[in-house]
Design an enzyme around this catalytic site. Structure first.
Site, mmCIF file in Angstrom:
data_model
loop_
_atom_site.group_PDB
_atom_site.id
_atom_site.type_symbol
_atom_site.label_atom_id
_atom_site.label_comp_id
_atom_site.label_asym_id
_atom_site.label_seq_id
_atom_site.Cartn_x
_atom_site.Cartn_y
_atom_site.Cartn_z
ATOM 1 N N GLY A 72 0.791 -1.218 0.000
ATOM 2 C CA GLY A 72 0.000 0.000 0.000
ATOM 3 C C GLY A 72 0.824 1.269 0.000
ATOM 4 O O GLY A 72 0.480 2.250 -0.670
ATOM 5 N N SER A 73 1.916 1.280 0.753
ATOM 6 C CA SER A 73 2.746 2.492 0.832
ATOM 7 C C SER A 73 3.364 2.819 -0.522
ATOM 8 O O SER A 73 3.411 3.987 -0.928
ATOM 9 C CB SER A 73 3.840 2.322 1.893
ATOM 10 O OG SER A 73 3.271 2.275 3.182
ATOM 11 N N ASN A 152 -7.495 4.147 8.871
ATOM 12 C CA ASN A 152 -6.862 2.972 9.459
ATOM 13 C C ASN A 152 -6.868 2.979 10.980
ATOM 14 O O ASN A 152 -6.732 1.931 11.615
ATOM 15 C CB ASN A 152 -5.419 2.846 8.964
ATOM 16 C CG ASN A 152 -4.610 4.113 9.188
ATOM 17 O OD1 ASN A 152 -4.973 5.175 8.670
ATOM 18 N ND2 ASN A 152 -3.537 4.029 9.938
ATOM 19 N N CYS A 326 2.451 1.546 11.549
ATOM 20 C CA CYS A 326 3.626 2.200 10.969
ATOM 21 C C CYS A 326 4.228 3.254 11.902
ATOM 22 O O CYS A 326 5.320 3.736 11.677
ATOM 23 C CB CYS A 326 3.257 2.840 9.635
ATOM 24 S SG CYS A 326 2.662 1.643 8.429
#
EC number: 2.8.1.7
Length: 393
Positions: A72-73, A152, A326
């Site tokens: 995703g990043s 998220n 993260c």
């Protein structure tokens, strides 16, 4: 520690057995490079094609609009950096929000140093964007709107269809980070006017290290990795065939189980929220109570530190989070919680519990009982709570 109650599925999920089974032959039996021309490599090439079709089907997209990435990043980085470069002749303005994942926010900071103008929209107390403020922020220089599908940390779901409509009416690209939403919510890229969408396999019982970026046909986006013809010359590098196969299997599994799975998660989510907010004093639910991800519970406990709470939960075999995985090593309060108006001292006492299809009511009952005990013990050691109690008398 014998007991394990895993309630951090927003951070990552267990790879489903059928996904692992689908992947295994591509490690040892069909290990050919899909870019090779001999027959042996055809198995790998066909497997990649099938996975692309499986994922496109979930989005009601075309297979050729799915580009595989490492997660995703990377997909978020690609969408923003490549769009800025490709459309800079038109303008340099990008609109996003203050509650995006850091893969978006840090990329925006990077682009600002290279001449981009970024508008970071506020959100309301539930973490929802105001559509009127979005429209007011648009200028003739605006080239991209990037707003996440669902948050998220607090689980709030944005009015994506309406955002896409605004972007389309103004001729602006619309990208959405759907890492938490893909496989949890029904997504139709045409209905929502989405031009680009990011996702990651390990959030839906797929393997880590594989993601995709959906790019609508006709969107002018530059290549992100150079050095080969893979992914239609836009993302060079030998394909991660086992990972891609696993993602395809996980995507198909997610869409086939979505209705029953999310209905169960919503029921358990609301049960957990009800118990926490009614049985523990000075608790606040974070995020929209209705427009939220089926499996997300985020609460703040006043007068305690979230880090201590997590460590004590861990001693009982309960895995939770204080926010994004993260940034779990950071001592700063969540930027998302600050953006919805929580003061620092309450934001520091946040807890995110995210459920899965394997979560049971018994798991949640055990978690609530331990939380009641832990919160009371931590408050008993808190000078702030002691002062508060004295003032109440």
């Amino acid at each position: 520690m014998n007991k394990l109650i895993y309630l951090d599925n927003a951070a990552t999920t267990k790879t489903a057995p059928e996904v692992v089974e689908a992947m295994l032959p591509y490690f040892t039996e069909y290990y050919g490079n899909p870019s090779s021309v001999y027959d042996f490599a055809v198995h790998s090439k066909e497997a990649v094609t099938k996975a692309r079709e499986q994922i496109a089907g979930v989005l009601k997209a075309k297979p050729e609009e799915i580009y595989f990435t490492a997660g995703g990043s990377e997909s978020d980085n690609w969408a923003l950096k490549a769009a800025f470069e490709a459309y800079k002749a038109k303008g340099n303005h990008i609109i996003t929000t203050k509650i995006e994942h850091h893969a978006i926010l840090h990329t925006c900071e990077y682009l600002e140093k290279r001449g981009a103008k970024i508008t970071y929209l506020d959100v309301d107390e539930n973490g929802i964007v105001c559509l009127e403020e979005l429209e007011k922020a648009i200028t003739p220089e605006t080239i991209l709107i990037s707003i996440m599908f669902a948050n998220n940390e607090i689980g709030s779901v944005q009015p994506v269809k309406e955002i896409g409509m605004i972007a389309r009416e103004h001729g602006i690209l619309f990208h959405t980070d759907a890492v938490q939403a893909f496989g949890q919510l029904a997504i139709d890229v045409d209905e929502c006017n989405i031009d680009m969408l990011s996702s990651s396999a390990h959030k839906i019982n797929g393997p880590k290290g594989i993601g995709f970026l959906y790019i609508r046909k006709g969107v002018k986006i530059r290549s992100f990795v150079h050095g080969g013809a893979q992914e239609r010359k836009r993302r060079a590098g030998t394909e991660n065939v086992p990972g891609i196969v696993g993602y395809g299997a996980a995507a198909e599994r997610a869409v086939n189980t979505m209705e029953e799975r999310t209905a169960k998660e919503i029921q358990l989510r609301d049960y957990l929220i009800s118990r926490l907010t009614s049985e523990i004093p000075y608790v606040k639910l974070n995020g929209d109570p209705v427009k939220r991800l089926p499996n997300n519970v985020n609460v703040s406990f006043q007068f305690i530190e979230g880090e201590s709470l997590l460590l004590m939960l861990d001693s009982y075999g309960i895995c939770g989070s204080s926010g994004s995985a993260c940034t779990s090593g950071s001592l700063d309060p969540s930027h998302v919680l600050l953006a919805i108006g929580l003061p620092h001292e309450i934001a520091h006492g946040s807890l995110r519990l995210t459920l899965s299809e394997e979560t049971t009511k018994e798991d949640l009952d055990y978690t609530v009982e331990k939380l009641k005990e832990i919160v009371q013990n931590l408050r008993n050691m808190s000078p702030l709570y002691e002062d508060f109690v004295k003032k109440q008398k």
